[in-house]
Design a protein around this motif. Structure first.
Motif, mmCIF file in Angstrom:
data_model
loop_
_atom_site.group_PDB
_atom_site.id
_atom_site.type_symbol
_atom_site.label_atom_id
_atom_site.label_comp_id
_atom_site.label_asym_id
_atom_site.label_seq_id
_atom_site.Cartn_x
_atom_site.Cartn_y
_atom_site.Cartn_z
ATOM 1 N N ARG A 42 -0.101 8.963 8.321
ATOM 2 C CA ARG A 42 -0.535 8.715 9.525
ATOM 3 C C ARG A 42 -0.825 7.487 10.145
ATOM 4 N N LEU A 43 -0.726 7.196 11.163
ATOM 5 C CA LEU A 43 -0.982 5.858 11.882
ATOM 6 C C LEU A 43 -2.010 6.137 12.925
ATOM 7 N N TYR A 44 -3.196 5.528 12.911
ATOM 8 C CA TYR A 44 -4.335 5.759 13.735
ATOM 9 C C TYR A 44 -5.576 4.739 13.901
ATOM 10 N N LEU A 45 -6.353 5.202 15.042
ATOM 11 C CA LEU A 45 -7.326 3.961 14.950
ATOM 12 C C LEU A 45 -8.881 4.628 14.255
ATOM 13 N N ASP A 46 -9.469 3.496 13.774
ATOM 14 C CA ASP A 46 -10.687 3.682 13.022
ATOM 15 C C ASP A 46 -11.647 2.611 13.236
ATOM 16 N N GLY A 47 -12.547 2.917 14.145
ATOM 17 C CA GLY A 47 -13.392 1.713 14.527
ATOM 18 C C GLY A 47 -12.587 0.736 15.394
ATOM 19 N N GLY A 48 -12.535 -0.506 14.726
ATOM 20 C CA GLY A 48 -11.917 -1.989 15.040
ATOM 21 C C GLY A 48 -10.663 -2.051 14.439
ATOM 22 N N ASP A 49 -10.157 -1.062 13.764
ATOM 23 C CA ASP A 49 -8.885 -1.305 12.967
ATOM 24 C C ASP A 49 -7.828 -0.352 13.156
ATOM 25 N N LEU A 50 -6.610 -0.827 13.096
ATOM 26 C CA LEU A 50 -5.304 0.399 13.034
ATOM 27 C C LEU A 50 -5.231 0.305 11.668
ATOM 28 N N VAL A 51 -5.200 1.866 11.318
ATOM 29 C CA VAL A 51 -4.994 2.011 9.733
ATOM 30 C C VAL A 51 -3.894 2.870 9.833
ATOM 31 N N LEU A 52 -3.083 2.336 8.599
ATOM 32 C CA LEU A 52 -1.963 3.107 8.064
ATOM 33 C C LEU A 52 -2.085 3.938 6.820
ATOM 34 N N GLN A 53 -1.963 5.116 6.808
ATOM 35 C CA GLN A 53 -2.246 5.928 5.671
ATOM 36 C C GLN A 53 -0.877 6.582 5.170
ATOM 37 N N THR A 54 -0.517 6.421 3.808
ATOM 38 C CA THR A 54 0.496 6.788 3.340
ATOM 39 C C THR A 54 0.411 7.863 2.054
ATOM 40 N N ARG A 55 1.251 7.968 1.283
ATOM 41 C CA ARG A 55 1.193 9.189 0.223
ATOM 42 C C ARG A 55 0.267 8.231 -1.042
ATOM 43 N N THR A 56 0.416 7.019 -0.789
ATOM 44 C CA THR A 56 -0.415 6.328 -2.149
ATOM 45 C C THR A 56 -1.651 5.430 -1.662
#
Length: 443
Positions: free
Chosen positions: A24-38
């Protein structure tokens, strides 16, 4: 739980199916977060971090023949700092769930940004989004080898360890094969190493299959309802189609699973979520299908009535879908003789393969780079191990027998899944489904 708006990756199958569950690519607080399988990576917003996004709405290499090109047929998104330097970039098709099923550049501009959820994500993050159509636009940052930006891709279809292992094994095998071919060496260690590297491919494929299944067992989304196809007679549906195809209403997504195990995840929550189900009827009032619509009334998917709801149990499936999806439901009647659906490339309009051979091709284990993971290629390597083992067996019986055994194991690991796939398809899965009359699709 990941907050919305969160971008969903392009549909995938096989080892890549894990990306649909995890990436997923999403917003968490003041950061843009990229979550992958690892892993999870965070990119600060504002200050020295991301201050603007630039969407290049232009075709890529396979759509443009003149001038410099930027990879990807759907366009690219660049994330830049306040000085215009590149922080990260990604192909927009990587975050469009239905991109594998619809024609290239079929959706573009603001519609494409709405579908992916990028417009909503950047708005929530306070990141100005600029759209350009010229690759030489001054807003675009220069991509150079010296300054390589981080890729915000959801990840590769195959895990990195599998690709690396396969690549190294093939390089070593090909080097040894060249030495044996040109110098006709009978050194036992060369033959043994050749046989070992040839065995890596089938063993690695078995391991990645097992690894994928174990990893997917850890992903257990809440499924509120499952709707199976209820085809009318004459549609050409097969046992495989009825077994593999389904709609899942999950807690946050509507998931379409198609032949071969590919899954399309469409959001049910957030500002870019699906909004409505529209039952389309012809001039006589007979139902033709259901349009699944998203923001600004965009048609995201089409469920043809004869495949999903026209046969036995179809009315119940339609009722359960309406009840659990949480979307508004309406009807519209076609006027005149205009064909429906007009969008022949829309998701859901081509679920049935044109032949049994195509169905077998779609459902087999996916290939890696340049098709080097194909069963035929791996079988050649195993056969060569057996031949070389027999060649040195008289002079080096131990090494020769070990090479023969390695080649035989490799052939077994390739032949058994291939034979099971072919026989199961021909004898059962590509046969007409219950209540279906055989058609030309089954030839």
């Amino acid at each position: 739980m990941i907050p919305e708006p969160a971008l969903r990756p392009a549909a995938a199958r096989g080892p890549g199916l894990e990306l649909c569950y995890r990436s997923r690519l999403y917003l968490d607080g003041g950061d843009l977060v990229l979550q992958t399988r690892t892993r999870t990576r965070r990119f600060p917003i504002g200050g020295d971090g991301i201050t603007r996004a630039v969407f290049l709405d232009a075709p890529g290499d396979d759509m443009e023949r003149r001038g410099p090109t930027i990879e990807g047929s759907w366009g690219k998104v660049q994330l830049q700092d306040r000085d215009g330097a590149l922080i990260g970039l990604f192909n927009i098709e990587d975050w469009l769930p239905e991109s594998p099923a619809i024609p290239k550049r079929w959706v573009r501009g603001e519609q494409l940004l709405d579908r992916t959820g990028m417009a909503a994500l950047f708005k929530a993050a306070g990141i100005p989004l600029h759209v350009v159509t010229d690759r030489n636009d001054p807003l675009l940052a220069t991509v150079s080898r010296r300054h390589r930006a981080v890729s915000l891709s959801p990840g590769n279809e195959f895990p990195w360890w599998y690709l690396s292992l396969r690549a190294v094994a093939f390089i070593v095998w090909f080097a040894l094969f060249t030495v044996i071919l040109f110098f006709e060496t009978t050194e036992p260690w060369v033959i043994l190493l050749l046989a070992a590297t040839a065995l890596v491919a089938p063993v690695a494929r078995l391991v990645v299959r097992t690894w994928t299944r174990l990893r997917l067992r850890e992903c257990v989304p809440v499924v509120r309802e499952r709707v199976r196809p209820a085809p009318v007679d004459g549609t050409g549906t097969t046992v495989r189609f009825c077994r593999d195809t389904e709609l899942r209403v999950q807690d946050r997504d509507l998931v379409l699973r198609v032949l071969g195990g590919r899954e399309y995840w469409l959001p049910l929550t957030g500002p870019h979520a699906l909004t409505s189900l529209v039952l389309v009827r012809d001039r006589t009032g007979q139902p033709l299908g259901v349009e699944v619509r998203g923001p600004h009334d965009q048609v995201r998917a089409i469920f043809l009535w004869p495949l999903w709801f026209g046969g036995r149990g179809g009315a119940d499936g339609w009722s359960r879908l309406r009840r659990t999806a949480g979307l508004s439901v309406s009807e519209r009647k076609l006027a005149g003789k205009a064909p429906w659906p007009k969008a022949l490339g829309a998701l859901g309009t081509d679920l049935l393969p044109d032949s049994a051979g195509t169905a077998r091709k779609l459902s087999r284990f996916p290939s890696t780079f340049v098709g080097l993971s194909s069963t035929a290629t791996m079988m050649v390597g195993s056969y060569f191990s057996i031949a070389q083992g027999q060649w040195i067996q008289n002079a080096h019986p131990g090494a020769g027998m070990a090479a023969i055994l390695a080649g035989a194991i490799g052939l077994f690991l390739q032949a058994v899944p291939y034979a099971a796939h072919q026989l199961g398809s021909r004898l059962r899965l590509e046969r007409p489904a219950l209540g279906q009359t055989p058609t030309e699709r089954l030839v």
